[in-house]
Design a protein around this motif. Structure first.
Motif, mmCIF file in Angstrom:
data_model
loop_
_atom_site.group_PDB
_atom_site.id
_atom_site.type_symbol
_atom_site.label_atom_id
_atom_site.label_comp_id
_atom_site.label_asym_id
_atom_site.label_seq_id
_atom_site.Cartn_x
_atom_site.Cartn_y
_atom_site.Cartn_z
ATOM 1 N N LEU A 13 0.802 -1.221 0.000
ATOM 2 C CA LEU A 13 0.000 0.000 0.000
ATOM 3 C C LEU A 13 0.833 1.268 0.000
ATOM 4 O O LEU A 13 0.330 2.337 -0.303
ATOM 5 C CB LEU A 13 -0.915 0.032 1.231
ATOM 6 C CG LEU A 13 -1.893 -1.116 1.372
ATOM 7 C CD1 LEU A 13 -2.718 -0.926 2.615
ATOM 8 C CD2 LEU A 13 -2.775 -1.225 0.150
ATOM 9 N N GLY A 14 2.087 1.178 0.341
ATOM 10 C CA GLY A 14 2.949 2.344 0.470
ATOM 11 C C GLY A 14 3.675 2.281 1.797
ATOM 12 O O GLY A 14 3.248 1.578 2.725
ATOM 13 N N GLY A 36 -11.012 6.961 14.824
ATOM 14 C CA GLY A 36 -9.598 6.668 15.040
ATOM 15 C C GLY A 36 -9.093 5.470 14.270
ATOM 16 O O GLY A 36 -8.103 4.858 14.656
ATOM 17 N N ALA A 37 -9.744 5.122 13.177
ATOM 18 C CA ALA A 37 -9.368 3.940 12.405
ATOM 19 C C ALA A 37 -8.661 4.306 11.103
ATOM 20 O O ALA A 37 -8.624 3.525 10.177
ATOM 21 C CB ALA A 37 -10.607 3.106 12.096
ATOM 22 N N VAL A 38 -8.065 5.498 11.042
ATOM 23 C CA VAL A 38 -7.403 5.952 9.823
ATOM 24 C C VAL A 38 -5.891 5.877 10.005
ATOM 25 O O VAL A 38 -5.345 6.361 10.987
ATOM 26 C CB VAL A 38 -7.824 7.398 9.464
ATOM 27 C CG1 VAL A 38 -7.037 7.902 8.275
ATOM 28 C CG2 VAL A 38 -9.311 7.456 9.201
ATOM 29 N N VAL A 39 -5.208 5.240 9.030
ATOM 30 C CA VAL A 39 -3.754 5.152 9.015
ATOM 31 C C VAL A 39 -3.268 5.904 7.786
ATOM 32 O O VAL A 39 -3.541 5.499 6.659
ATOM 33 C CB VAL A 39 -3.272 3.681 8.954
ATOM 34 C CG1 VAL A 39 -1.759 3.620 8.898
ATOM 35 C CG2 VAL A 39 -3.818 2.890 10.120
ATOM 36 N N SER A 40 -2.576 7.021 7.989
ATOM 37 C CA SER A 40 -2.055 7.796 6.863
ATOM 38 C C SER A 40 -0.702 7.237 6.458
ATOM 39 O O SER A 40 0.200 7.114 7.281
ATOM 40 C CB SER A 40 -1.919 9.269 7.251
ATOM 41 O OG SER A 40 -1.459 10.018 6.154
ATOM 42 N N LEU A 41 -0.558 6.888 5.181
ATOM 43 C CA LEU A 41 0.673 6.279 4.679
ATOM 44 C C LEU A 41 1.558 7.277 3.946
ATOM 45 O O LEU A 41 2.533 6.888 3.316
ATOM 46 C CB LEU A 41 0.329 5.118 3.740
ATOM 47 C CG LEU A 41 -0.507 4.004 4.359
ATOM 48 C CD1 LEU A 41 -0.848 2.968 3.318
ATOM 49 C CD2 LEU A 41 0.227 3.375 5.519
#
Length: 76
Positions: free
Chosen positions: A5-6, A33-38
């Motif tokens: 995904l990166g 709070g379920a967001v992961v920034s890549l």
């Protein structure tokens, strides 16, 4: 199979619920709070994945078309 995904994130394709274009959809998971920034760049798509108890949203600077090509390469 796995899809990169990166950065250092790789997901099993069985855990991916969908890949969505960020510009044409909304991100509802930020408030949970379920967001992961890549990326530090402006994200272009997000990948919704089954995280067991909590689904996760991975923001990626890659386009949804690029993610689709990566997924298709894994099938070939």
């Amino acid at each position: 199979m796995y899809i990169h995904l990166g950065r250092d994130y790789v997901l099993n394709d069985r855990d991916i619920i969908g890949i969505f274009d960020l510009e044409t959809t909304t991100t509802y998971a930020q408030k949970n709070g379920a967001v992961v920034s890549l990326s530090d760049e402006l994200p272009q798509c997000y990948v919704l994945a089954d995280g067991g108890l909590v689904d996760a949203v991975y923001l990626s600077e890659l386009s949804s078309a690029a993610m689709r090509r990566r997924a298709q390469k894994m099938v070939e």
